[in-house]
Design a protein around this motif. Structure first.
Motif, PDB file in Angstrom:
ATOM      1  N   CYS A   1      66.318  26.432 -49.160  1.00  0.00           N
ATOM      2  CA  CYS A   1      66.240  26.298 -47.702  1.00  0.00           C
ATOM      3  C   CYS A   1      66.626  24.907 -47.216  1.00  0.00           C
ATOM      4  O   CYS A   1      66.828  24.709 -46.006  1.00  0.00           O
ATOM      5  CB  CYS A   1      64.825  26.619 -47.228  1.00  0.00           C
ATOM      6  SG  CYS A   1      64.286  28.290 -47.606  1.00  0.00           S
ATOM      7  N   GLU A   2      66.714  23.914 -48.108  1.00  0.00           N
ATOM      8  CA  GLU A   2      67.017  22.540 -47.684  1.00  0.00           C
ATOM      9  C   GLU A   2      68.494  22.199 -47.832  1.00  0.00           C
ATOM     10  O   GLU A   2      69.004  21.334 -47.110  1.00  0.00           O
ATOM     11  CB  GLU A   2      66.168  21.556 -48.497  1.00  0.00           C
ATOM     12  CG  GLU A   2      64.675  21.683 -48.247  1.00  0.00           C
ATOM     13  CD  GLU A   2      63.888  20.579 -48.933  1.00  0.00           C
ATOM     14  OE1 GLU A   2      64.524  19.601 -49.405  1.00  0.00           O
ATOM     15  OE2 GLU A   2      62.646  20.672 -49.011  1.00  0.00           O
ATOM     16  N   CYS A   3      69.166  22.812 -48.758  1.00  0.00           N
ATOM     17  CA  CYS A   3      70.608  22.543 -48.924  1.00  0.00           C
ATOM     18  C   CYS A   3      71.390  23.242 -47.818  1.00  0.00           C
ATOM     19  O   CYS A   3      71.047  24.343 -47.377  1.00  0.00           O
ATOM     20  CB  CYS A   3      71.075  23.026 -50.295  1.00  0.00           C
ATOM     21  SG  CYS A   3      70.335  22.130 -51.673  1.00  0.00           S
TER      22      CYS A   3
ATOM     23  N   PHE B   1      66.435  29.023 -61.900  1.00  0.00           N
ATOM     24  CA  PHE B   1      65.334  28.487 -61.120  1.00  0.00           C
ATOM     25  C   PHE B   1      64.147  28.124 -62.034  1.00  0.00           C
ATOM     26  O   PHE B   1      63.505  27.079 -61.836  1.00  0.00           O
ATOM     27  CB  PHE B   1      64.896  29.516 -60.074  1.00  0.00           C
ATOM     28  CG  PHE B   1      63.703  29.106 -59.279  1.00  0.00           C
ATOM     29  CD1 PHE B   1      63.781  28.113 -58.312  1.00  0.00           C
ATOM     30  CD2 PHE B   1      62.469  29.709 -59.516  1.00  0.00           C
ATOM     31  CE1 PHE B   1      62.657  27.736 -57.596  1.00  0.00           C
ATOM     32  CE2 PHE B   1      61.350  29.329 -58.803  1.00  0.00           C
ATOM     33  CZ  PHE B   1      61.442  28.344 -57.832  1.00  0.00           C
ATOM     34  N   ALA B   2      63.893  28.986 -63.049  1.00  0.00           N
ATOM     35  CA  ALA B   2      62.789  28.693 -63.983  1.00  0.00           C
ATOM     36  C   ALA B   2      63.103  27.489 -64.859  1.00  0.00           C
ATOM     37  O   ALA B   2      62.192  26.790 -65.321  1.00  0.00           O
ATOM     38  CB  ALA B   2      62.507  29.922 -64.849  1.00  0.00           C
ATOM     39  N   SER B   3      64.397  27.213 -65.096  1.00  0.00           N
ATOM     40  CA  SER B   3      64.796  26.073 -65.924  1.00  0.00           C
ATOM     41  C   SER B   3      64.892  24.784 -65.125  1.00  0.00           C
ATOM     42  O   SER B   3      65.259  23.741 -65.691  1.00  0.00           O
ATOM     43  CB  SER B   3      66.137  26.358 -66.603  1.00  0.00           C
ATOM     44  OG  SER B   3      66.063  27.542 -67.376  1.00  0.00           O
ATOM     45  N   SER B   4      64.592  24.824 -63.804  1.00  0.00           N
ATOM     46  CA  SER B   4      64.659  23.621 -62.933  1.00  0.00           C
ATOM     47  C   SER B   4      66.030  22.960 -63.010  1.00  0.00           C
ATOM     48  O   SER B   4      66.158  21.754 -63.266  1.00  0.00           O
ATOM     49  CB  SER B   4      63.559  22.617 -63.318  1.00  0.00           C
ATOM     50  OG  SER B   4      62.278  23.191 -63.173  1.00  0.00           O
ATOM     51  N   VAL B   5      67.054  23.761 -62.798  1.00  0.00           N
ATOM     52  CA  VAL B   5      68.430  23.255 -62.870  1.00  0.00           C
ATOM     53  C   VAL B   5      68.724  22.402 -61.636  1.00  0.00           C
ATOM     54  O   VAL B   5      68.341  22.742 -60.517  1.00  0.00           O
ATOM     55  CB  VAL B   5      69.425  24.437 -62.984  1.00  0.00           C
ATOM     56  CG1 VAL B   5      70.858  23.919 -62.951  1.00  0.00           C
ATOM     57  CG2 VAL B   5      69.160  25.213 -64.263  1.00  0.00           C
TER      58      VAL B   5
ATOM     59  N   ASN C   1      62.625  20.320 -56.536  1.00  0.00           N
ATOM     60  CA  ASN C   1      61.495  20.259 -55.620  1.00  0.00           C
ATOM     61  C   ASN C   1      61.838  20.686 -54.199  1.00  0.00           C
ATOM     62  O   ASN C   1      61.034  20.526 -53.285  1.00  0.00           O
ATOM     63  CB  ASN C   1      60.900  18.844 -55.604  1.00  0.00           C
ATOM     64  CG  ASN C   1      61.937  17.797 -55.199  1.00  0.00           C
ATOM     65  OD1 ASN C   1      63.115  18.114 -55.073  1.00  0.00           O
ATOM     66  ND2 ASN C   1      61.488  16.566 -55.006  1.00  0.00           N
ATOM     67  N   HIS C   2      63.055  21.202 -53.966  1.00  0.00           N
ATOM     68  CA  HIS C   2      63.429  21.680 -52.627  1.00  0.00           C
ATOM     69  C   HIS C   2      62.662  22.945 -52.289  1.00  0.00           C
ATOM     70  O   HIS C   2      62.279  23.731 -53.174  1.00  0.00           O
ATOM     71  CB  HIS C   2      64.935  21.955 -52.577  1.00  0.00           C
ATOM     72  CG  HIS C   2      65.752  20.706 -52.446  1.00  0.00           C
ATOM     73  ND1 HIS C   2      67.122  20.716 -52.294  1.00  0.00           N
ATOM     74  CD2 HIS C   2      65.392  19.385 -52.444  1.00  0.00           C
ATOM     75  CE1 HIS C   2      67.561  19.479 -52.225  1.00  0.00           C
ATOM     76  NE2 HIS C   2      66.520  18.647 -52.312  1.00  0.00           N
ATOM     77  N   GLN C   3      62.449  23.165 -50.995  1.00  0.00           N
ATOM     78  CA  GLN C   3      61.813  24.400 -50.550  1.00  0.00           C
ATOM     79  C   GLN C   3      62.761  25.567 -50.761  1.00  0.00           C
ATOM     80  O   GLN C   3      63.985  25.426 -50.658  1.00  0.00           O
ATOM     81  CB  GLN C   3      61.423  24.293 -49.069  1.00  0.00           C
ATOM     82  CG  GLN C   3      60.386  23.217 -48.776  1.00  0.00           C
ATOM     83  CD  GLN C   3      60.004  23.186 -47.299  1.00  0.00           C
ATOM     84  OE1 GLN C   3      60.469  24.009 -46.527  1.00  0.00           O
ATOM     85  NE2 GLN C   3      59.145  22.233 -46.945  1.00  0.00           N
TER      86      GLN C   3
END
Length: 433
Positions: A29-31, A42-46, A54-56
């Protein structure tokens, strides 16, 4: 059956299909613009580009989940209903092309099974009420019961003058008569092609302009009916001359007053009847005065200073024009005119029979030398004054550096013009060029 085409949402991180393993995807939602990420990335924090873990974010579910038996997904069902609304029941080939993933028979069976013969159809569709649906869309044309019978009182000649078509309830020439050209050239486009937003917006703008013109056209009709403008038009004295018998002589051409009335109709909506009549009368008076001033200027240029001489001048001008026309027709036909006709004098007085010019018009305007010159040449005083005015005017124009257009009145031969020129040159009226 048409081949199944599944919508693919590509993951920005790994490039795979977000719905390949799960029916869920992550949207940052932030990009800006928002990016799509599969659950594995998403689970791998790419981290990719400006995106950070840490973006919403929000979760979105695929629209390919089944809602009906037979393999119909939610998106396909939505396309089926939209195609059915656009093309109508029975046009299964067009509906299947709109759905794009189902064949015509599959679309027909799904509609009949789930909507017509299913629970929805049994509660909403009644065979005996078919064809009795009420159209709730607003109409541009008034209902027939509200129309006045003013147009029915017109006779055949008056209808021909107005161009009224009673069966169609319209005129041959309407307000904005070419308004239909705005929508007649619009291309609906093919179903398998996606039109750009600017093309769609342009077509919608054309349709809105067309609808506004139709509303203005109907507003004018309504105003004509409510105020009885048709009866007022034929009761006016100016319109009575337009009523001619069918098959008779065509009406005369419009004069300048009629053309003025036509051009000034647009201001009638801002004035009362009395104000508009006074305005038209003032404009007509102004045009008459301008025409009269132009006529008097023409008289003055030709040496006429009295109004009674103007009538004689106009009569002689008409005779000269008539003589020129006769000469032209005779030359085209190869006929030689008689001498009495071809050598008609400019003035009613025979110049060869002039012995005394003291009683002729214009004599009191001549000087002593000019009187002697006209007597020797047996020249009419007005004819001399006219040629003198032409020579002086040409001389002044040449002195100013202007291009001259020499005007020589008829009735003078070459010798007479030369003697008059020499006299004016020696008297100081003009100088040598």
């Amino acid at each position: 059956m048409a081949p199944t085409k599944k919508s693919v949402v590509q993951c920005l991180c790994c490039g795979g299909d977000c719905y390949e393993s799960f029916s869920l995807r992550v949207v940052c939602c932030e990009c800006f613009p928002n990016i799509d990420i599969c659950l594995q990335c998403f689970a791998s924090s790419v981290t990719v580009g400006q995106h950070r873990p840490n973006h919403q974010y929000r979760f979105e579910v695929t629209d390919q989940f089944p809602v009906l038996s037979g393999g119909w997904s939610a998106s396909e069902l939505l396309e089926l209903l939209e195609g059915l609304e656009q093309f109508g029941y029975g046009n299964w080939n067009d509906v299947s092309r709109y759905v794009d993933t189902k064949g015509p028979s599959e679309c027909r069976d799904a509609v009949n099974l789930y909507f017509v013969q299913g629970p929805i159809g049994s509660r909403t569709y009644i065979e005996r009420c078919r064809g009795s649906a009420v159209d709730h869309t607003p109409r541009l044309h008034p209902s027939p019961e509200k129309k006045t019978n003013e147009s029915n009182d017109l006779n055949v000649n008056e209808r021909l003058i107005l161009g009224w078509l009673p069966t169609r309830d319209e005129f041959e020439v309407e307000h904005a008569n070419d308004a239909e050209s705005l929508v007649s050239c619009l291309d609906q486009g093919k179903n398998d092609e996606v039109e750009e937003e600017i093309d769609v917006a342009l077509k919608l703008a054309h349709v809105e302009i067309y609808q506004s013109k139709l509303k203005e056209r109907e507003r004018r009709r309504k105003m004509a009916r409510e105020h009885g403008l048709i009866k007022l038009f034929f009761s006016d004295e100016n319109a009575q001359g337009l009523s001619y018998k069918q098959g008779g002589v065509k009406p005369k051409k419009k004069d300048h007053k009629t053309e003025t009335l036509e051009r000034l109709k647009i201001v009638a909506s801002f004035q009362s009847v009395e104000e508009h009549r006074k305005f038209i009368a003032g404009v007509s008076r102004e045009k008459d005065l301008k025409s009269r001033i132009k006529e008097l200027i023409r008289y003055r240029k030709n040496g006429i200073i009295k109004c009674r001489d103007g009538d004689d001048f106009d009569g002689q001008r008409l005779r000269r024009n008539k003589l020129k026309a006769e000469r032209k027709r005779a030359a085209e036909a190869g006929i030689e005119l008689p001498t009495s006709v071809s050598e008609q004098s400019r003035f009613d007085i025979d110049l060869d029979a002039i012995t005394n010019i003291s009683g002729l018009p214009g004599y009191d305007l001549l000087s002593t030398g000019e009187k002697r010159l006209c007597s020797n040449l047996r020249l009419h005083p007005n004819l001399y004054l006219t040629y003198k005015s032409c020579l002086i005017r040409d001389h002044i124009q040449k002195r100013r550096g202007q291009i001259t257009r020499p005007l020589q009145p008829s009735g003078l031969d070459k010798i007479q013009r030369k003697k008059i020129f020499n006299y004016l040159l020696h008297s100081g009226w003009i100088s040598a060029y």
